[in-house]
Motif scaffolding. Structure first.
Motif, mmCIF file in Angstrom:
data_model
loop_
_atom_site.group_PDB
_atom_site.id
_atom_site.type_symbol
_atom_site.label_atom_id
_atom_site.label_comp_id
_atom_site.label_asym_id
_atom_site.label_seq_id
_atom_site.Cartn_x
_atom_site.Cartn_y
_atom_site.Cartn_z
ATOM 1 N N PRO A 232 44.630 51.098 68.776
ATOM 2 C CA PRO A 232 44.475 50.639 67.331
ATOM 3 C C PRO A 232 45.069 49.270 67.405
ATOM 4 O O PRO A 232 44.321 48.383 66.562
ATOM 5 C CB PRO A 232 45.094 51.501 66.560
ATOM 6 N N GLU A 233 46.049 48.998 67.876
ATOM 7 C CA GLU A 233 46.627 47.367 67.972
ATOM 8 C C GLU A 233 45.425 46.479 68.385
ATOM 9 O O GLU A 233 45.220 45.337 67.965
ATOM 10 C CB GLU A 233 48.019 47.344 68.508
ATOM 11 N N GLU A 234 44.966 46.863 69.683
ATOM 12 C CA GLU A 234 44.100 45.985 70.318
ATOM 13 C C GLU A 234 42.723 45.923 69.611
ATOM 14 O O GLU A 234 42.243 44.840 69.618
ATOM 15 C CB GLU A 234 43.581 46.543 71.763
ATOM 16 N N ARG A 235 42.555 47.221 68.968
ATOM 17 C CA ARG A 235 41.101 47.122 68.206
ATOM 18 C C ARG A 235 41.442 46.229 66.939
ATOM 19 O O ARG A 235 40.181 45.145 66.485
ATOM 20 C CB ARG A 235 41.041 48.446 67.560
ATOM 21 N N ASN A 236 42.599 46.077 66.278
ATOM 22 C CA ASN A 236 42.719 45.238 65.162
ATOM 23 C C ASN A 236 42.644 43.740 65.500
ATOM 24 O O ASN A 236 42.407 42.888 64.663
ATOM 25 C CB ASN A 236 43.989 45.550 64.588
ATOM 26 N N ILE A 237 43.228 43.237 66.826
ATOM 27 C CA ILE A 237 42.647 42.053 67.357
ATOM 28 C C ILE A 237 41.378 41.552 67.248
ATOM 29 O O ILE A 237 41.310 40.410 66.675
ATOM 30 C CB ILE A 237 43.347 41.970 68.919
ATOM 31 N N LEU A 238 40.598 42.487 67.449
ATOM 32 C CA LEU A 238 39.131 42.124 67.357
ATOM 33 C C LEU A 238 38.622 42.015 66.086
ATOM 34 O O LEU A 238 37.769 41.146 65.824
ATOM 35 C CB LEU A 238 38.277 43.162 68.125
#
Length: 187
Positions: free
Chosen positions: A7-13
């Protein structure tokens, strides 16, 4: 090998949509004006003609053909302006989305569960927006004709490819904010 995105990497996008090259048009609604709103200009013209007839009956009795001609021309112009209004409203929606790097469309299209794979780009034909890569050990072709937030894909480099859900696929530009997508798997 696919890497499941956290989810953290998804938020970066989602916070940096300008770094994601994808096709946003499946999420864009065109022709935002309803039929009811489309009838407003002709109805306003009809109301103006009615008010003119009520407020100036002497003029209408003296010049009935002028009144009828102006009324018909006004209704034709009001009805003829509808395609122009549709185009302006649709064009405004597309311009706004482009200025925001299609952030709303990315939020709508990006599935909850996505995976990232690293592809090694072999060749790219920029004029055709296509190329070839090695993805999961297989040579394949790829294309990005309808993609937005386009960045230059260089041959003999790695490219992070995220996918998931109903045929969602996007490319992630290499940047200090997106280095986590490139660091998990080295070919």
């Amino acid at each position: 090998m696919p890497h499941t995105i956290t989810p953290e990497e998804r938020n970066i996008l989602l916070e940096n949509p300008e770094l994601v090259m994808f096709d946003p048009y499946r999420a864009m609604k065109t022709h935002r004006v309803s039929l009811g709103k489309a009838l407003i200009p002709p109805l306003l013209m009809g109301l103006l003609m009615f008010l003119w007839g009520v407020l100036c009956p002497g003029f209408i009795k003296a010049h009935p053909r002028l009144f009828a001609g102006v009324g018909c021309a006004g209704l034709i112009l009001a009805s003829g302006s509808l395609p122009v209004l549709y185009l302006l409203i649709d064009d405004r929606a597309f311009r706004k989305a482009k200025e925001e790097h299609y952030a709303l469309q990315l939020r709508q299209l990006l599935p909850e569960h996505i995976v990232c794979r690293i592809a090694h780009v072999q060749w790219v034909t920029y004029e055709k927006a296509e190329g070839g890569w090695i993805l999961d050990g297989r040579e394949e072709m790829f294309g990005y004709v309808s993609y937005e937030n386009v960045f230059r894909i260089e041959p003999d480099t790695d490219l992070a490819v995220i996918s998931g859900g109903d045929s969602f696929m996007a490319f992630v530009r290499r940047d200090e904010r997106t280095e986590c997508y490139y660091s998990f798997n080295i070919l």
